[in-house]
Design an enzyme around this catalytic site. Structure first.
Site, PDB file in Angstrom:
ATOM      1  N   GLU A 905      81.655   5.989  14.808  1.00 51.81           N
ATOM      2  CA  GLU A 905      80.524   6.167  14.227  1.00 51.81           C
ATOM      3  C   GLU A 905      79.907   4.888  14.463  1.00 51.81           C
ATOM      4  OE1 GLU A 905      82.146   8.817  10.416  1.00 51.81           O
ATOM      5  OE2 GLU A 905      80.168   7.646  10.145  1.00 51.81           O
ATOM      6  N   PHE A 908      73.888   4.736  12.592  1.00 51.94           N
ATOM      7  CA  PHE A 908      73.077   5.621  12.213  1.00 51.94           C
ATOM      8  C   PHE A 908      73.558   7.110  12.943  1.00 51.94           C
ATOM      9  CE2 PHE A 908      70.322   2.654  10.500  1.00 51.94           C
ATOM     10  CZ  PHE A 908      69.779   1.803  11.322  1.00 51.94           C
ATOM     11  N   LYS A 910      76.918   9.503  15.233  1.00 46.24           N
ATOM     12  CA  LYS A 910      78.227   9.675  15.274  1.00 46.24           C
ATOM     13  C   LYS A 910      78.545  10.038  16.728  1.00 46.24           C
ATOM     14  CE  LYS A 910      81.625  12.752  13.164  1.00 46.24           C
ATOM     15  NZ  LYS A 910      81.594  13.747  12.167  1.00 46.24           N
ATOM     16  N   LYS A 930      76.541  12.108  21.293  1.00 43.42           N
ATOM     17  CA  LYS A 930      76.186  11.338  20.291  1.00 43.42           C
ATOM     18  C   LYS A 930      75.024  11.955  19.551  1.00 43.42           C
ATOM     19  CE  LYS A 930      74.279   6.748  18.895  1.00 43.42           C
ATOM     20  NZ  LYS A 930      74.137   5.463  19.114  1.00 43.42           N
ATOM     21  N   ASP A1023      71.944  -4.638  19.185  1.00 39.85           N
ATOM     22  CA  ASP A1023      73.584  -4.504  18.521  1.00 39.85           C
ATOM     23  C   ASP A1023      74.589  -4.576  19.565  1.00 39.85           C
ATOM     24  OD1 ASP A1023      74.801  -3.434  16.549  1.00 39.85           O
ATOM     25  OD2 ASP A1023      74.489  -1.191  16.815  1.00 39.85           O
TER      26      ASP A1023
END
Length: 1187
Positions: A905, A908, A910, A930, A1023
């Site tokens: 996960e 926002f 999974k 995803k 990220d």
């Protein structure tokens, strides 16, 4: 090279300062761009009535001084037909007719000179055990010999003046101004080269050669439209520049390099080929599409001969550094091409003609056409084989995807296939050809007789080093018609070290025969010469050399004949010494009926319960009943349970190794291993259930009713799976009919069979001799004694040959009625297994079943040759309506996605592992899907679509591959489908595996390479963390999760975030926390934190959040961000990880500079990390220099 210029400039000069000759009254005349260092006429004539294109190229190359390693860069171009001739094309010229061709460099690699740091370096593969030079220019110069370099320069001049980059294709004043300035600079370099070559002043050259003869024709026509005064002013400015210029130390070679480097920038089409095609289709066998079958009629996927006369629907772009790409041609362009009379052969030429007319009418350049958005298909290394049928071409990829093309003519198809094949031999395997129809005659002879290409001495030495008595035969690197027999002898040095001394014996060709120097006998072939020399002693003076075994060319081996593009990649071999598989809990499986016995195992049907998402309809087919009650709490999969007998606990490790091997590979024709379950004393391998069971059982049941075409499709699929394993240097070890599982019968009209190769069971090393004998005839003879040295991909080739016989004989394998001792005796006497009645099939099986492992063909060769084995009556079996619409391989349907398990996960989203099975019969491929979490709002959904748009534009080795999307209009949901990376994220992998520093630094380097590519596409990741770096194998990582990625606006240095939401603040730079600004350098800060994670092996107690929270104390929400910002501004940083070398921690701190502009770029970090990686590679942990 672009082809359109020949049609426009047939009356132009093929050599910059020489006149083009008239065609001879009879014979062949080949025009040259450069006549060699001695000068002479810029053409070569041939009076022979029959020659191959390769013979002509070799003769000309030898004449102008081009050495054999560079021969393969050249080809012959037919300007009248606008096609390139394949090397095996036979030129038959009547005495009363004439033919004019052009000798040109066809295979080109951008940035071979290393002048452009933004593009990958290009260089020939260096000797074994050495690293490439850090000087990219030096690397590039290794690509060409001096004569090839001179020839390329002259050819480049010709391309430039003949509008490889045209003024009329530009639209803005800025572009036109830049083009004019660059063109004048190119003209100056042109004149400067003439001055340096002839040793005369630059001004003298300018008086004899006008600068207008050195600029593109479109620019010259543009100048003519100006007034006489303007033209005079331009001429005076250019002369004044020449007069004031001081050449200094500018060498002739540097001028040539600068000219060609500038030409690459100014003319992106230089060195590329854009091929118009009349029909294009992408196929995937996983979707149930039939294979391309060779027959006497129209191929099933052949759009028909009428399509050849139509306008192009697509263009295919082929480049040395970019592989194969394509795009659909717009209808308006097609209409223009049709009206210009080009017959669809050359869209660029007709487009140029229209622009020229428009310019003459209005006096201004026409609008430039929209640059196509090319769709990437594959690199040359990904191709397994190419099928050519009339004017239709089918390019098959390693993952079973296929690109089908229909070209305007048979000659155009041959030209295109020879282009792809030539680049393949230059970049992937110099001793293999992809298609028989364009096979170079010299290479065919070399493969048949076991001859290596023109190898440099370090490569010869590396091949002969392993054992005494090795020798090899290779082509000379200096003379095109000479072969060299090289043998090695070890000698003892005074210091006790052994040295390897090479002795070379020339082999000359005399009247079609081969003669070894110093030996009076002649032989009709090199193979016969080698056979006569086997076991002999060669004397040279006082030295004596023993010839015990010939070293034959091997598939995909590296040599100076292979051209590398980009940083030298580490071998993509999986780490089989460490076990890696999914652990299945015993509560998740239900054992059902017994299916039979395997080697030391009992096999059961079973159920595997996988966790659901709470959606009762998830994974349910429209017409499917629930498998079990309580489906909303999960679902159950039908599986096979292979239970190792508890009495064989001593071989549990070998059992685990098999599960680990199969868990680390992913191919559509390999059965999927879910994992291993330990249930008390039992070890259970949980594998995919395949509907119709073992192939040999089914074939025996259907004896006499299975057509040969069906069997050949199965053989191709099996070879495809084994080719995938061979490409990864993995050995299956138990290829046989009972391990081939039939997922789809494929007997109905318009369908094809689909098989999956199951796991090999208990490893060969754990078997007794009796068990190994039982596996005859599938077991390779060299494996019968046992031992680790016998395990190689060659044993799978023997197993494939035996299995192919089993398939042909309806599941009845040879030797099954014989006793174990008779089987052993059969191998010891080297008897031959029975052969099929088809001669071509018999030849292939005999090649696979040769007792010498090194002589067995590669699976690429097997796949290529299988396409020629189809009988002539297959057209009716696999007929497909050519008008049926082609399916989009990037569109995935929800009803066919079957969930296996959750993978992880993010903030926002999974990610889950799914099997995409559109035919619902076990033929699906594993993909990672995803999806957004259910509670995400509109802002997150908008960002989600942006993530998909970003990922679909990216293609890089170290970025997760986009496969497509799954959209549900009813639920308004959109799922992203990506490649499945079996080993998961670094955050999960590193704590469970012992990874050395050198390997961690390699991962860091690869992350930088992926991020450098991402930044080059004007995206920031936002990220970057260990949780978002996925491990494909123990030598390759890929960056994933682009949920926070943003595109940096054109002309801006950063992106300002306005939306609220959870963010990975402990990985963020100060400017992100304080000002919400994300620079490219902000990703560099995150990389520093990621590198810290790697060096701590992702230990949760040492994680960035844990360490920062220890420093800032207890805080919540925005107070955490505020205290973290204050902490970073005070200069506080994450501590040095345990055993982290000083220079690595210093590199982290450079990434954590408070001022974004002070941080290094990823381009800066790549060579630094490469150097550090090389420093620690091979060192034990104890010798790491820590602070």
């Amino acid at each position: 090279m672009p082809l359109r210029h020949w049609g426009m400039a047939r009356g132009s000069k093929p050599v910059g300062d020489g006149a083009q000759p008239m065609a001879a009254m009879g014979g062949l005349k080949v025009l040259l761009h450069w006549a060699g260092p001695g000068g002479g006429e810029p053409w070569v004539t041939f009076s022979e009535s029959s020659l191959t294109a390769e013979e002509v190229c070799i003769h000309i190359a030898h004449k102008v001084g081009i050495t054999p390693p560079c021969f393969n860069l050249f080809a012959l171009f037919d300007a009248q037909a606008q096609v390139w001739l394949p090397p095996n094309h036979i030129l038959e010229i009547p005495r009363d007719a004439s033919l004019m061709l052009y000798f040109r460099i066809r295979f080109y690699f951008r940035n071979w000179h290393g002048m452009n740091p933004r593009e990958p370096a290009v260089y020939r593969c260096g000797p074994p055990g050495t690293e490439a030079s850090s000087d990219q220019t030096a690397q590039g110069m290794q690509l060409l010999d001096p004569a090839s370099f001179e020839y390329l320069f002259e050819q480049g001049k010709h391309e430039f003046v003949n509008d490889v980059a045209s003024l009329w294709e530009l639209s803005t004043e800025e572009e036109i101004h830049h083009f004019k300035n660059e063109s004048l600079g190119m003209a100056f370099l042109h004149l400067c080269h003439l001055a340096l070559r002839h040793g005369i002043p630059l001004e003298e050259v300018a008086k004899k050669t006008s600068f207008k003869d050195c600029i593109p024709r479109s620019f010259r026509r543009h100048i003519r439209q100006h007034s006489a005064l303007t033209r005079l002013r331009l001429r005076n400015v250019f002369r004044r520049f020449l007069r004031d210029f001081q050449p200094g130390r500018l060498s002739q070679q540097m001028v040539m390099v600068k000219y060609l480097a500038t030409l690459e920038r100014l003319a992106p089409r230089f060195g590329t080929e854009r091929v118009p095609v009349c029909h294009l289709r992408l196929l995937a066998q996983a979707e149930g599409e039939p294979c391309y079958i060779r027959d006497s009629g129209v191929a099933p996927t052949d759009p028909g001969p009428e399509s050849a006369a139509g306008p192009p629907t697509h263009e295919v772009l082929v480049t040395g550094t970019g592989g194969i790409q394509w795009w659909p041609v717009e209808e308006e362009v097609n209409k223009e091409e049709g009206s210009s009379g080009s017959s669809g052969r050359n869209p660029q030429a007709s487009l140029f003609g229209k622009k020229a007319k428009a310019h003459k009418a209005v006096g201004q350049p026409a609008d430039r056409p929209r640059e196509p958005l090319w769709a990437y298909f594959c690199d040359f290394r990904d191709i397994t084989h190419v099928v050519l049928k009339e004017h239709c071409v089918s390019i098959h990829r390693q993952d079973n995807k296929c690109l089908e093309l229909s070209l305007p003519s048979r000659a155009a198809a041959l030209s295109f296939v020879s282009l792809v094949d030539g680049y393949f031999r230059l970049t992937a395997d110099s001793s293999h050809y992809l298609c028989h129809e364009v096979a170079p005659p010299r290479l065919v002879m070399s493969i048949r007789d076991g001859i290596h290409g023109p190898l440099l001495e370090p490569f010869v030495q590396a091949k002969l080093r392993p054992e005494d008595g090795l020798y090899l035969i290779h082509w000379s690197t200096s003379h095109p018609y000479r072969l060299i027999l090289t043998v090695a002898q070890r000698s003892q040095a005074p210091d006790g070290m052994q040295s390897l001394r090479l002795r070379k014996f020339p082999i000359e060709q005399q009247d079609g025969a081969f003669v070894l120097e110093g030996w009076g006998r002649s032989f009709p072939s090199v193979r016969e010469l080698g056979a006569a020399l086997q076991g002999c002693l060669l004397r040279a003076g006082d030295d004596c050399f023993s010839l015990r075994r010939c070293c034959l060319p091997q598939p995909g081996e590296t040599s100076n004949l292979i051209i590398m593009r980009g940083a030298r990649a580490s071998p993509r071999t999986l780490n089989l010494s460490q076990l890696s598989f999914h652990r299945v809990d015993q509560k998740e499986i239900t054992q059902l009926s017994h299916l039979g016995q395997g080697t030391r195992t009992n096999v059961y049907e079973g159920r595997l319960r996988v966790e659901g998402s709470g959606d009762p309809e998830e994974g349910k087919m429209d017409d499917e009943d629930p498998l079990v009650p309580g489906r909303d709490r999960g679902q159950e999969l039908r599986v096979v349970l292979k239970v190792l007998d508890p009495s064989h606990h001593d071989i549990a490790l070998a059992f685990y190794e098999t599960a680990s091997l199969m868990s680390q590979v992913s191919h559509t024709h390999l059965a999927f291993v879910h994992g291993v379950c330990v249930r008390g004393p039992e070890n259970i391998m949980v594998t995919e259930y395949v509907e119709h069971g073992p192939l040999d059982v089914w074939l025996r049941r259907e004896r006499g009713h299975v057509p040969m075409a069906w069997k050949m499709v199965v053989a191709q699929q099996l070879a495809s799976a084994l080719s995938y394993l061979e490409n990864k240097n993995l050995v299956h070890g138990n290829v046989c009919g009972r391990n081939i599982l039939l997922a789809r019968l494929g007997l109905a009209e318009g369908t094809s069979p689909f098989i999956k190769l199951s796991d090999p069971g208990v490893g060969l090393g754990a078997l007794s001799r009796e068990e190994r004998v039982e596996r005859i005839p599938w077991l390779a003879p060299e494996c019968l004694p046992g031992g680790a040295n016998s395990l190689s991909t060659a044993m799978d080739k023997w197993g494939f040959g035996a299995t192919l016989l089993e398939i042909c004989f309806d599941g009845e394998a040879p030797l099954q009625s014989r006793s174990p001792s008779e089987k052993e005796h059969f191998y010891q006497r080297q008897h031959r297994l029975p052969e099929p009645s088809c001669p071509q099939l018999a030849t292939l099986t005999s090649q696979c079943l040769t007792y010498e492992p090194t002589q067995r063909p590669s699976f690429r060769t097997i796949l290529r040759d299988l396409t020629r084995l189809q009988p002539h009556n297959l057209a009716d079996v696999l007929t497909v309506n050519p008008d049926s619409p082609a399916s989009d391989p990037t569109v995935f349907h929800k009803r066919y996605l079957k969930k296996i398990r959750d993978l992880g996960e993010g903030h926002f989203g999974k990610v889950s592992l799914y099997c995409y099975d559109p035919t619902n019969d076990g033929t699906g491929e594993m993909v990672a899907v995803k999806a957004l979490k259910a509670d995400c709002g509109p802002q997150h959904r908008s960002g989600w679509k942006q993530e998909i748009d970003i990922l679909r534009t990216l293609y890089h080795e170290h970025i997760i591959k986009y496969k497509g999307c799954c959209e549900d209009q009813g639920e308004k949901s959109l799922q992203l489908v990506m490649e499945y990376v079996p080993l998961g994220s670094l955050r999960d992998y590193l704590p469970r595996h012992s990874i050395g520093l050198a390997q961690l630094l390699l991962f860091a380097q690869q992350i930088c390479e992926g991020m450098a590519y991402l930044h080059a596409q004007h995206y920031i990741h936002r990220d970057l963390a260990a949780r978002n770096v996925l491990l494909d194998n123990d030598r390759l990582v890929k960056i994933g999760d682009f949920g926070l990625a943003k595109a940096v606006p054109e002309g801006h240095e950063y992106y300002r975030v306005r939306e609220d939401g959870d963010s990975p603040v402990f990985w963020y730079a100060p400017e992100c926390l304080k000002e919400y600004k994300f620079y490219y350098a902000s990703d560099v800060w995150s990389f520093g934190v990621t590198l810290y994670e790697l060096l701590t092996h992702c230990d949760s107690s040492q994680s960035p959040p844990t360490k920062f929270l220890e420093l800032i104390g207890i805080a919540q929400g925005q107070m955490t961000v505020l205290r973290l910002t204050e902490l970073l501004e005070r200069g506080e940083r994450l501590p040095r990880p345990d055993k982290c070398p000083c220079e690595v921690y210093h590199l982290m701190k450079n990434c954590w500079e408070t001022e974004a502009s002070f941080r290094p770029t990823f381009e800066n970090l790549i060579p630094i990390l490469k150097t550090v990686h090389e420093k620690y590679q091979g060192q034990a942990p104890s010798v790491f220099s820590v602070c």
